[in-house]
Design an enzyme around this catalytic site. Structure first.
Site, PDB file in Angstrom:
ATOM      1  N   SER A 145       0.854  -1.184   0.000  1.00  0.00           N
ATOM      2  CA  SER A 145       0.000   0.000   0.000  1.00  0.00           C
ATOM      3  C   SER A 145       0.888   1.231   0.000  1.00  0.00           C
ATOM      4  CB  SER A 145      -0.897   0.007   1.240  1.00  0.00           C
ATOM      5  OG  SER A 145      -1.585   1.244   1.375  1.00  0.00           O
ATOM      6  N   TYR A 179      -3.093  -0.999  10.443  1.00  0.00           N
ATOM      7  CA  TYR A 179      -2.880  -1.214   9.016  1.00  0.00           C
ATOM      8  C   TYR A 179      -1.569  -0.566   8.566  1.00  0.00           C
ATOM      9  CZ  TYR A 179      -4.115  -1.555   4.046  1.00  0.00           C
ATOM     10  OH  TYR A 179      -4.134  -1.854   2.694  1.00  0.00           O
ATOM     11  N   LYS A 213       1.717  -2.474   7.003  1.00  0.00           N
ATOM     12  CA  LYS A 213       2.211  -2.240   5.648  1.00  0.00           C
ATOM     13  C   LYS A 213       3.653  -1.726   5.647  1.00  0.00           C
ATOM     14  CE  LYS A 213      -1.396  -3.675   3.478  1.00  0.00           C
ATOM     15  NZ  LYS A 213      -1.342  -4.935   2.710  1.00  0.00           N
TER      16      LYS A 213
END
Length: 325
Positions: free
Chosen positions: A143, A156, A160
């Site tokens: 991402s 998150y 990532k």
């Protein structure tokens, strides 16, 4: 040459699009995710997609990458059915919204367990098979949030960033096995259901800030990474701008990112606290797209609202600085 492709996270968004893309090319598939009924739906979609591609076999294996031994069992099933694994695409991920100190610890931990440790389990299993076979390609979905940060998505973002570091290490370690490739595809905002299915302790449902790309476009980048392996492939027009601002103008970035996320990354729809699909899947919400591609009017209004929010924030900061001076 027909390849054998394993896709983890195949029931929704990018994983589902990747499964369809590989099926259309005539590759044999082993599809894995947590929801058996949704896997059956994707299998049927892949069967329809291969009508012009010849005889393609699609196997489904219900798998939770956080369960001990589950990824190894998936690999054994693929090898028993096809005798080899040529490509492994890992897209499984969950998300949670909330200020870090207000997010339940078990939710944060499970996001990291799924998005980072689950990816590590896949890497460990796939690379052992690839080294033994003398070749193979492992593709992870990263991402832009593996290069920059944004508030309210701590689990998150942490995952990532960790995934990007892990991939870099794996690329270094695989230099002594020329036939083994590790690739990272890093999209920005993508029209998938992950935002609606995210855990939420913020009070407003999250959404992908514009510009929003399609999961099919990301899937094409994944297929291209298999055809011609690259270390990292960014997908999305805003990625380079965000990375430039985060790296070169960190102070300004930190001033702007909060108002931007609140204006463009959160919907106005209220929501009570809930754990989303962090601990268990919700087949009713799994789909190829999330319905986030904006209509022309909303596409114009969103930047205007974000601009107004920024002006208010800058005006407030300016008045505060004047009083302090």
């Amino acid at each position: 040459m027909t390849r054998v492709v394993v896709v983890t996270g195949a029931t929704s968004g990018i994983g589902r699009a990747a499964a369809l893309a590989f099926a259309a090319r005539g590759d044999h598939l082993v599809l894995a995710a947590r929801a058996p009924q949704t896997l059956a739906e994707v299998r049927a979609e892949c069967a329809a997609a291969v009508a012009a591609a010849g005889a393609v076999t699609v196997e489904t294996v219900p798998t939770d990458v956080t369960d001990p031994g589950a990824v190894d069992a998936l690999a054994r099933t693929a090898l028993a059915r096809f005798g080899r694994i040529d490509v492994w695409v890992h897209t499984a991920a969950v998300m949670a919204y909330g200020r870090f100190d207000e997010l339940p610890a078990e939710v944060f931990d499970q996001v990291v367990r799924t998005d980072l440790l689950g990816a590590a389990a896949v890497a460990r299993t796939a690379l052992r098979r690839f080294r033994a076979a003398g070749g193979g390609t492992l593709v992870f979905t990263g991402s832009v949030l593996g290069h920059v940060t944004a508030p309210y998505m701590s689990g998150y973002v942490t995952s990532k960033w960790g995934l990007r570091g892990l991939v870099r290490v794996l690329q270094q370690e695989c230099r002594d096995t020329p036939g083994v490739h590790v690739c990272l595809v890093s999209p920005g905002s993508v029209d998938t259901p992950v935002y609606q299915q995210a855990a939420n302790y913020l009070g407003r449902i999250g959404r992908p800030p514009p510009p929003v790309t399609t999961p099919e476009r990301v899937a094409r980048a994944i297929v291209a990474s298999v055809d011609r392996p690259r270390r990292e492939t960014p997908v999305g027009k805003a990625n380079l701008v965000l990375r430039f601002g985060f790296t070169v103008l960190p102070g300004l970035y930190d001033v702007l990112v909060g108002p931007l996320v609140r204006a463009a990354g959160l919907s106005r729809r209220p929501v009570a606290p809930h754990a989303g699909v962090v601990f268990a899947p919700d087949p009713t919400g799994e789909a190829l797209r999330g319905g986030w591609r904006p209509d022309p009017v909303r596409a114009v209004r969103a930047p205007i609202r974000a601009g107004r929010a920024l002006l208010r924030r800058l005006g407030t900061d300016g008045r505060r600085s004047h009083r302090l001076g």
